[in-house]
Design a protein around this motif. Sequence first.
Motif, PDB file in Angstrom:
ATOM      1  N   ALA A   1       3.102   4.653  10.279  1.00 17.65           N
ATOM      2  CA  ALA A   1       1.841   4.072   9.565  1.00 17.65           C
ATOM      3  C   ALA A   1       0.886   5.788   9.378  1.00 17.65           C
ATOM      4  CB  ALA A   1       0.739   3.205  10.505  1.00 17.65           C
ATOM      5  N   VAL A   2       1.336   6.307  10.446  1.00 24.00           N
ATOM      6  CA  VAL A   2       0.507   7.916  11.326  1.00 24.00           C
ATOM      7  C   VAL A   2       1.043   8.499   9.746  1.00 24.00           C
ATOM      8  CG1 VAL A   2       0.327   9.702  12.310  1.00 24.00           C
ATOM      9  CG2 VAL A   2       0.357   7.520  13.637  1.00 24.00           C
ATOM     10  N   VAL A   3       3.040   8.728   9.866  1.00 20.35           N
ATOM     11  CA  VAL A   3       3.249   9.930   8.764  1.00 20.35           C
ATOM     12  C   VAL A   3       3.212   9.472   6.883  1.00 20.35           C
ATOM     13  CG1 VAL A   3       6.074  10.672   8.241  1.00 20.35           C
ATOM     14  CG2 VAL A   3       5.244   9.841  10.437  1.00 20.35           C
ATOM     15  N   GLY A   4       2.943   7.700   7.118  1.00 17.76           N
ATOM     16  CA  GLY A   4       3.352   7.705   5.713  1.00 17.76           C
ATOM     17  C   GLY A   4       1.056   7.536   5.513  1.00 17.76           C
ATOM     18  N   GLY A   5       0.129   7.925   6.208  1.00 16.76           N
ATOM     19  CA  GLY A   5      -1.277   7.703   5.711  1.00 16.76           C
ATOM     20  C   GLY A   5      -1.358   9.307   5.615  1.00 16.76           C
TER      21      GLY A   5
ATOM     22  N   SER B   1       0.125   1.008  -9.403  1.00 19.63           N
ATOM     23  CA  SER B   1       1.009   0.772  -9.472  1.00 19.63           C
ATOM     24  C   SER B   1       1.573   0.964  -7.642  1.00 19.63           C
ATOM     25  CB  SER B   1       1.620   2.303  -9.952  1.00 19.63           C
ATOM     26  OG  SER B   1       1.433   1.437 -11.845  1.00 19.63           O
ATOM     27  N   GLY B   2       0.449   0.823  -7.413  1.00 15.19           N
ATOM     28  CA  GLY B   2       0.443   0.904  -5.426  1.00 15.19           C
ATOM     29  C   GLY B   2      -0.213   2.077  -4.738  1.00 15.19           C
ATOM     30  N   ILE B   3      -0.312   2.394  -6.137  1.00 15.70           N
ATOM     31  CA  ILE B   3      -1.120   4.318  -5.471  1.00 15.70           C
ATOM     32  C   ILE B   3      -2.453   3.772  -4.950  1.00 15.70           C
ATOM     33  CG2 ILE B   3      -1.795   6.687  -6.402  1.00 15.70           C
ATOM     34  CD1 ILE B   3       0.478   6.144  -8.443  1.00 15.70           C
ATOM     35  N   HIS B   4      -2.937   3.565  -3.910  1.00 12.70           N
ATOM     36  CA  HIS B   4      -3.620   2.901  -3.257  1.00 12.70           C
ATOM     37  C   HIS B   4      -3.541   3.602  -1.155  1.00 12.70           C
ATOM     38  CE1 HIS B   4      -7.057  -0.362  -3.179  1.00 12.70           C
ATOM     39  NE2 HIS B   4      -7.751   1.170  -2.271  1.00 12.70           N
ATOM     40  N   LEU B   5      -4.707   4.359  -1.045  1.00 14.29           N
ATOM     41  CA  LEU B   5      -3.989   4.451   0.807  1.00 14.29           C
ATOM     42  C   LEU B   5      -4.727   3.950   1.430  1.00 14.29           C
ATOM     43  CD1 LEU B   5      -3.158   7.173   2.038  1.00 14.29           C
ATOM     44  CD2 LEU B   5      -5.285   7.795   2.248  1.00 14.29           C
ATOM     45  N   ALA B   6      -6.123   3.495   1.274  1.00 17.90           N
ATOM     46  CA  ALA B   6      -6.222   2.404   1.992  1.00 17.90           C
ATOM     47  C   ALA B   6      -7.662   1.554   1.389  1.00 17.90           C
ATOM     48  CB  ALA B   6      -7.096   3.234   3.256  1.00 17.90           C
ATOM     49  N   ASP B   7      -7.037   0.256   1.957  1.00 17.49           N
ATOM     50  CA  ASP B   7      -7.868  -0.962   1.366  1.00 17.49           C
ATOM     51  C   ASP B   7      -9.001  -1.696   2.546  1.00 17.49           C
ATOM     52  OD1 ASP B   7      -9.308  -2.518  -0.876  1.00 17.49           O
ATOM     53  OD2 ASP B   7      -7.226  -3.820  -0.904  1.00 17.49           O
ATOM     54  N   PRO B   8      -9.901  -0.437   2.756  1.00 14.23           N
ATOM     55  CA  PRO B   8     -10.713  -1.331   4.080  1.00 14.23           C
ATOM     56  C   PRO B   8     -11.323  -2.434   3.507  1.00 14.23           C
ATOM     57  CG  PRO B   8     -11.560   0.273   3.811  1.00 14.23           C
ATOM     58  CD  PRO B   8     -10.073   0.524   2.800  1.00 14.23           C
TER      59      PRO B   8
ATOM     60  N   PRO C   1       1.170  -1.309  -0.271  1.00 17.68           N
ATOM     61  CA  PRO C   1       0.015  -0.388   0.089  1.00 17.68           C
ATOM     62  C   PRO C   1       0.956   1.050   0.329  1.00 17.68           C
ATOM     63  CG  PRO C   1      -0.294  -0.996   1.883  1.00 17.68           C
ATOM     64  CD  PRO C   1       0.980  -1.771   0.808  1.00 17.68           C
ATOM     65  N   LEU C   2       0.063   2.412   0.033  1.00 17.96           N
ATOM     66  CA  LEU C   2       1.049   3.710  -0.209  1.00 17.96           C
ATOM     67  C   LEU C   2       1.750   3.570   0.834  1.00 17.96           C
ATOM     68  CD1 LEU C   2       2.053   5.824  -2.527  1.00 17.96           C
ATOM     69  CD2 LEU C   2       0.077   6.954  -1.878  1.00 17.96           C
ATOM     70  N   VAL C   3       0.553   3.914   1.668  1.00 20.05           N
ATOM     71  CA  VAL C   3       1.413   4.094   2.683  1.00 20.05           C
ATOM     72  C   VAL C   3       2.465   3.259   3.860  1.00 20.05           C
ATOM     73  CG1 VAL C   3       0.831   3.871   5.449  1.00 20.05           C
ATOM     74  CG2 VAL C   3      -1.236   4.292   4.064  1.00 20.05           C
ATOM     75  N   ASP C   4       2.443   2.568   2.956  1.00 20.81           N
ATOM     76  CA  ASP C   4       3.682   1.712   3.799  1.00 20.81           C
ATOM     77  C   ASP C   4       4.377   1.613   2.900  1.00 20.81           C
ATOM     78  OD1 ASP C   4       2.333   0.074   5.552  1.00 20.81           O
ATOM     79  OD2 ASP C   4       1.766  -1.339   4.242  1.00 20.81           O
ATOM     80  N   THR C   5       4.778   1.903   1.847  1.00 19.41           N
ATOM     81  CA  THR C   5       5.703   2.282   0.955  1.00 19.41           C
ATOM     82  C   THR C   5       6.343   4.239   0.830  1.00 19.41           C
ATOM     83  OG1 THR C   5       4.509   1.115  -1.088  1.00 19.41           O
ATOM     84  CG2 THR C   5       6.573   3.094  -1.951  1.00 19.41           C
ATOM     85  N   ILE C   6       5.632   4.885   1.544  1.00 14.74           N
ATOM     86  CA  ILE C   6       5.998   5.723   1.858  1.00 14.74           C
ATOM     87  C   ILE C   6       6.753   5.678   2.850  1.00 14.74           C
ATOM     88  CG2 ILE C   6       5.212   7.802   2.660  1.00 14.74           C
ATOM     89  CD1 ILE C   6       3.450   8.180   1.063  1.00 14.74           C
ATOM     90  N   ALA C   7       6.328   4.834   4.445  1.00 14.86           N
ATOM     91  CA  ALA C   7       6.917   5.067   5.502  1.00 14.86           C
ATOM     92  C   ALA C   7       8.468   3.976   5.504  1.00 14.86           C
ATOM     93  CB  ALA C   7       6.156   3.385   6.903  1.00 14.86           C
ATOM     94  N   GLY C   8       8.117   2.979   4.463  1.00 15.31           N
ATOM     95  CA  GLY C   8       9.804   2.713   3.985  1.00 15.31           C
ATOM     96  C   GLY C   8      10.750   3.575   3.892  1.00 15.31           C
TER      97      GLY C   8
ATOM     98  N   ALA D   1      -2.111  10.562   1.881  1.00 10.22           N
ATOM     99  CA  ALA D   1      -3.199  11.968   1.631  1.00 10.22           C
ATOM    100  C   ALA D   1      -2.835  13.286   1.018  1.00 10.22           C
ATOM    101  CB  ALA D   1      -3.731  11.888   2.974  1.00 10.22           C
ATOM    102  N   PHE D   2      -2.202  13.752   0.838  1.00  6.52           N
ATOM    103  CA  PHE D   2      -1.567  14.561   0.905  1.00  6.52           C
ATOM    104  C   PHE D   2      -1.195  14.263  -0.637  1.00  6.52           C
ATOM    105  CE2 PHE D   2       1.956  17.926   0.016  1.00  6.52           C
ATOM    106  CZ  PHE D   2       1.177  19.174   0.115  1.00  6.52           C
ATOM    107  N   LEU D   3       0.005  13.967  -1.107  1.00 10.88           N
ATOM    108  CA  LEU D   3      -0.221  13.580  -2.123  1.00 10.88           C
ATOM    109  C   LEU D   3      -1.042  13.199  -3.125  1.00 10.88           C
ATOM    110  CD1 LEU D   3       1.813  12.881  -4.463  1.00 10.88           C
ATOM    111  CD2 LEU D   3       2.124  10.856  -3.499  1.00 10.88           C
ATOM    112  N   ILE D   4      -2.438  11.905  -2.042  1.00  8.74           N
ATOM    113  CA  ILE D   4      -3.420  11.803  -3.447  1.00  8.74           C
ATOM    114  C   ILE D   4      -4.415  12.999  -4.630  1.00  8.74           C
ATOM    115  CG2 ILE D   4      -5.508  10.393  -3.437  1.00  8.74           C
ATOM    116  CD1 ILE D   4      -3.718   8.754  -2.187  1.00  8.74           C
ATOM    117  N   ALA D   5      -4.413  14.057  -2.509  1.00  4.76           N
ATOM    118  CA  ALA D   5      -5.417  14.906  -2.960  1.00  4.76           C
ATOM    119  C   ALA D   5      -4.875  15.796  -3.463  1.00  4.76           C
ATOM    120  CB  ALA D   5      -5.580  16.110  -0.820  1.00  4.76           C
ATOM    121  N   ASN D   6      -3.403  15.889  -3.347  1.00  2.00           N
ATOM    122  CA  ASN D   6      -2.818  17.338  -4.512  1.00  2.00           C
ATOM    123  C   ASN D   6      -2.569  16.680  -5.606  1.00  2.00           C
ATOM    124  OD1 ASN D   6      -1.011  20.086  -3.024  1.00  2.00           O
ATOM    125  ND2 ASN D   6      -0.637  17.983  -1.841  1.00  2.00           N
TER     126      ASN D   6
END
Length: 358
Positions: free
Chosen positions: A30-34, A126-133, A13-20, A38-43
């Motif tokens: 999880a918090v920083v990546g989220g 391409s992994g651009i998926h913020l959350a997948d509940p 997921p995008l969150v894990d990628t950014i955190a990594g 979210a900032f990236l997708i919103a922009n």
Amino acid sequence: MGTLLLQSETQTPLVDTIAGLLGLDGLLGAVVGGLLGAFLIANVMLVTTAVAGPWAKRKITAAFTDRIAVNRIGPFGLLIIVADAVRLMSKELIVPDGVDRPAWDLAPIILPFSALMGFAVIPMGSGIHLADPESGLAYAFAVSSIASLGLIMAGYASNNKYSLLGGLRSIAQNIAYEIPLVVTAASVVIFTGSLQMSEIVAVQAEPLVSVAGVTIPQWFAFVNPFAFVLFLAANLAEVGRNPFDTPEAPTEIVAGYQTEYSSIYFVLFYLGEFIHIFLGGALIATLFLGGPAGPGPEALGFVWFTIKIWAVFLFTQWCRSAVPRVRIDQLIEIGWKGMLVLSFANLVLTAIIVGVIV
């Protein structure tokens, strides 16, 4: 047809990628990546909307009506985006007498944020998926429906009879067409057996039929074209495009719920309207057009997803230019007596077919 692209459950997921990339793990990662995700997708969506609203909308409408549109400010008129932003945000914010604040102030903020929240569960490839509940589809419909609250707040709080009429029309329209929209989406859930967005996309990646060596994927637009058309029509009503633009109806009620708004508040309403159009396009792409799936390498997933949502945007602008507005009584009748009945008929028929096949 080539390798089909899909948002698989094994992708990071995008969150894990950014955190990594930042070397963070656990709750902090999880918090920083989220937040950054979210900032990236919103922009990305804000830039898309900035291009669509001031520039693409005018160029597309001009092409349909045999005109030229903006071509003087910058190459191809693209700098109209900057000019419009400066022009609108530099205007005085006029607050009419008698408005009900803070409801009047909150209404234009609710509209764009409700749409942006919906993109949190959309798989863009391409992994651009913020959350997948597991309840991703239900979440997308829930947050997007918050916009109705903003519209009725704007209409009521403005202390203007035209704004009030626009707010009442908007809530009547949204209720009448949101039910068929959700019921039609439920027919897709019956096929997939899941509300999880990645699972809905993954099911559509399976082959439907092969013709002359070309594999046609199991996109639900091919499997159930009737549901696809129903969802497309109900989405037009949800985003307020012709023939369902009665909440604004400039020839009848000035500008409806947004009549009393100016400056940055008008920009927020305008922004929210177009973000909702692209959210509708994202839902259509995910539910019926395979999400980010398409020919070529997996890295092109976001490109295919972008093409699909822009195709839906083009369709909405075609309707805006070519389809006349219906009266409010006709609009409600189409929703409750037509779309609702057809959506339930589609749901029952889908359940019978899936039950027989399984």
